[in-house]
Design a protein around this motif. Structure first.
Motif, PDB file in Angstrom:
ATOM      1  N   MET A 215     132.278  27.279  40.821  1.00 18.04           N
ATOM      2  CA  MET A 215     133.126  26.176  40.366  1.00 18.04           C
ATOM      3  C   MET A 215     134.245  25.938  41.366  1.00 18.04           C
ATOM      4  O   MET A 215     134.743  26.885  41.975  1.00 18.04           O
ATOM      5  CB  MET A 215     133.737  26.506  39.002  1.00 18.04           C
ATOM      6  CG  MET A 215     132.698  26.576  37.909  1.00 18.04           C
ATOM      7  SD  MET A 215     133.449  26.741  36.286  1.00 18.04           S
ATOM      8  CE  MET A 215     131.967  26.812  35.283  1.00 18.04           C
ATOM      9  N   VAL A 216     134.634  24.686  41.491  1.00 21.91           N
ATOM     10  CA  VAL A 216     135.741  24.367  42.399  1.00 21.91           C
ATOM     11  C   VAL A 216     136.864  23.697  41.608  1.00 21.91           C
ATOM     12  O   VAL A 216     137.908  24.290  41.384  1.00 21.91           O
ATOM     13  CB  VAL A 216     135.278  23.493  43.583  1.00 21.91           C
ATOM     14  CG1 VAL A 216     136.446  23.207  44.526  1.00 21.91           C
ATOM     15  CG2 VAL A 216     134.154  24.188  44.352  1.00 21.91           C
ATOM     16  N   ASP A 217     136.640  22.450  41.160  1.00 23.03           N
ATOM     17  CA  ASP A 217     137.757  21.774  40.466  1.00 23.03           C
ATOM     18  C   ASP A 217     137.809  22.125  38.977  1.00 23.03           C
ATOM     19  O   ASP A 217     138.869  22.124  38.374  1.00 23.03           O
ATOM     20  CB  ASP A 217     137.659  20.248  40.639  1.00 23.03           C
ATOM     21  CG  ASP A 217     136.488  19.665  39.880  1.00 23.03           C
ATOM     22  OD1 ASP A 217     135.363  20.132  40.110  1.00 23.03           O
ATOM     23  OD2 ASP A 217     136.702  18.781  39.038  1.00 23.03           O
ATOM     24  N   CYS A 222     133.618  17.551  41.039  1.00 18.40           N
ATOM     25  CA  CYS A 222     133.051  17.898  42.349  1.00 18.40           C
ATOM     26  C   CYS A 222     131.541  18.139  42.306  1.00 18.40           C
ATOM     27  O   CYS A 222     130.870  18.026  43.321  1.00 18.40           O
ATOM     28  CB  CYS A 222     133.756  19.128  42.920  1.00 18.40           C
ATOM     29  SG  CYS A 222     133.374  20.654  42.048  1.00 18.40           S
ATOM     30  N   GLY A 223     131.004  18.519  41.178  1.00 14.28           N
ATOM     31  CA  GLY A 223     129.557  18.751  41.048  1.00 14.28           C
ATOM     32  C   GLY A 223     129.105  20.126  41.518  1.00 14.28           C
ATOM     33  O   GLY A 223     127.911  20.428  41.483  1.00 14.28           O
ATOM     34  N   ALA A 224     130.028  20.981  41.963  1.00 13.10           N
ATOM     35  CA  ALA A 224     129.645  22.302  42.478  1.00 13.10           C
ATOM     36  C   ALA A 224     128.930  23.144  41.420  1.00 13.10           C
ATOM     37  O   ALA A 224     128.083  23.968  41.746  1.00 13.10           O
ATOM     38  CB  ALA A 224     130.878  23.053  42.968  1.00 13.10           C
ATOM     39  N   LYS A 234     123.485  19.434  34.098  1.00 15.09           N
ATOM     40  CA  LYS A 234     124.745  19.564  33.348  1.00 15.09           C
ATOM     41  C   LYS A 234     125.790  20.163  34.269  1.00 15.09           C
ATOM     42  O   LYS A 234     125.458  20.866  35.228  1.00 15.09           O
ATOM     43  CB  LYS A 234     124.562  20.509  32.150  1.00 15.09           C
ATOM     44  CG  LYS A 234     123.511  20.060  31.159  1.00 15.09           C
ATOM     45  CD  LYS A 234     124.084  19.077  30.192  1.00 15.09           C
ATOM     46  CE  LYS A 234     123.044  18.588  29.201  1.00 15.09           C
ATOM     47  NZ  LYS A 234     123.522  17.497  28.400  1.00 15.09           N
ATOM     48  N   PHE A 235     127.060  19.917  33.950  1.00 18.68           N
ATOM     49  CA  PHE A 235     128.151  20.525  34.702  1.00 18.68           C
ATOM     50  C   PHE A 235     128.661  21.735  33.920  1.00 18.68           C
ATOM     51  O   PHE A 235     129.131  21.592  32.782  1.00 18.68           O
ATOM     52  CB  PHE A 235     129.289  19.523  34.912  1.00 18.68           C
ATOM     53  CG  PHE A 235     128.998  18.485  35.968  1.00 18.68           C
ATOM     54  CD1 PHE A 235     127.825  18.536  36.711  1.00 18.68           C
ATOM     55  CD2 PHE A 235     129.901  17.486  36.240  1.00 18.68           C
ATOM     56  CE1 PHE A 235     127.554  17.590  37.689  1.00 18.68           C
ATOM     57  CE2 PHE A 235     129.642  16.535  37.221  1.00 18.68           C
ATOM     58  CZ  PHE A 235     128.470  16.588  37.944  1.00 18.68           C
ATOM     59  N   GLY A 236     128.561  22.899  34.562  1.00 16.49           N
ATOM     60  CA  GLY A 236     128.978  24.136  33.883  1.00 16.49           C
ATOM     61  C   GLY A 236     130.410  24.089  33.396  1.00 16.49           C
ATOM     62  O   GLY A 236     130.735  24.629  32.341  1.00 16.49           O
TER      63      GLY A 236
HETATM   64 FE1  FES Z   1     133.511  20.722  39.880  1.00 18.37          FE
HETATM   65 FE2  FES Z   1     132.332  21.553  37.656  1.00 18.37          FE
HETATM   66  S1  FES Z   1     133.480  22.698  39.044  1.00 18.37           S
HETATM   67  S2  FES Z   1     132.268  19.567  38.543  1.00 18.37           S
END
Ligand code: FES
Ligand code: FAD
Ligand code: MG
Length: 287
Positions: A215-217, A222-224, A234-236
């Motif tokens: 995870m980043v943001d 960010c989609g990471a 899905k976004f964790g």
């Molecule tokens: Fe960036 Fe989930 S940590 S979208």
């Protein structure tokens, strides 16, 4: 703000700290996490809020040393401040009276399982906890888990404490003796969660897992943290971190978690040579 007010080592390579963060302590619900930076040039890492005290305005974080940031955190002492702390993030655990809930925690996964167990018990569920680790010294929060569970089963892979075997074998034992399980919550290393899901799928038990993608943001931008659940992306960080374990693509998660292994190792080797790094005891190496 974000001052470390307590800190202790609870197992080899595992630390617990109580942090002054009143707004997060007030708003936090089980299943949620924070993203922190230790210092101005630090990276962002997610950690679960393992406990909180809304009156004192503190949250508890428990982390395992695996790389630069978690080792750096271990060098921080009471009185030092984290640069920033963002949260609470993520969708809280869906808590209601399901009936019998079995929580399965492996290794550091017991830290995120603890607030969920507490919440499930408060909601009137009969809670059976299965807590496991590779060996006795790596078991964490067993007494805390005992206090919030109706029944607790402790296992070690090497048999040094409790039942000799994997948490999945203990779970299979419960199923084999006819325990009616309405929900299973499994948190731990990815191979462990995958193995739990293989057991519960065969027994038709709804299963929630807590995923740990990079995870980043932490806010869905960010989609990471992309994961695949039931064939959908899905976004964790915002859709999770908890998902229907029976639908998770664990192969993809495993691949994505290993994406930066090379640069992470280079960064860790550089850190070992730094002033802070010299304070750490790295496994198999000199302090
Ligand atoms: Fe960036 Fe989930 S940590 S979208
Ligand atoms: P690195 O050497 O940088 O990374 C080691 C491994 O950790 C990587 O290979 C990768 O798989 C993973 N990782 C690295 N960076 C990140 C990142 N930004 N986000 C997620 N994973 C990363 N660990 C705990 O010990 N206790 C917890 O309570 C806890 N809660 C978590 C809650 C969530 C929602 C998530 C997603 C992860 C959680 N983790 C927790 C894992 C923790 O974030 C990683 O161990 C940490 O980021 C590693 O950073 P590092 O710099 O020390 O190690
Ligand atoms: Mg890192």
């Amino acid at each position: 703000m974000f001052e470390i007010v307590e800190k202790e080592r609870i197992a080899p390579g595992v630390n617990r700290a109580v942090i002054n963060a009143p707004a997060i302590a007030r708003a936090h619900k089980p299943g949620q996490f924070i993203i922190l930076r230790t210092h101005e040039n630090g990276e962002r890492i997610p950690l679960t809020v393992a406990d909180k005290d809304a009156e004192k305005g503190t949250i508890t974080l428990i982390w395992q040393e695996v790389g630069v940031t978690t080792y750096y955190m271990s060098t921080m002492n009471v009185g030092e401040r984290l640069q920033d702390l963002c949260g609470p993030l993520g969708t809280p655990t869906h808590i209601e009276k399901f009936g019998t809930v079995v929580g399965v925690g492996g290794g550091i996964g017991v830290a995120p399982l603890y607030p969920i167990t507490k919440g499930m018990r408060e909601a009137g569920n009969h809670v059976i906890s299965i807590v496991g680790a590779r060996t006795e010294g790596l078991l964490i929060l067993t007494e805390e888990m005992r206090k919030v569970s109706d029944e607790i089963l402790i296992s070690t892979d090497d048999g040094s404490f409790g039942i000799h075997g994997f948490v999945t074998q203990v779970l299979q034992g419960l199923i084999d003796k006819g325990t009616k399980i309405d929900l299973c919550v499994a948190i731990g290393p990815v191979p462990m969660m995958r193995a739990v899901v293989n057991v519960t799928r065969a027994a038709n038990i709804p299963t929630v897992v807590s995923l740990n993608p990079i995870m980043v943001d932490g806010t869905g931008m960010c989609g990471a943290c992309r994961v695949e659940v039931g064939g959908k992306t899905k976004f964790g960080c915002v859709d999770g971190p908890e998902f229907d374990g029976l639908q998770v693509d664990f192969d993809l998660l495993t691949k994505r978690l290993a994406m930066y292994k090379g640069p992470e190792l280079i960064a860790l080797n550089k850190f070992r040579e730094s002033e802070r790094g010299c304070q750490c005891k790295f496994p198999g190496g000199a302090a």
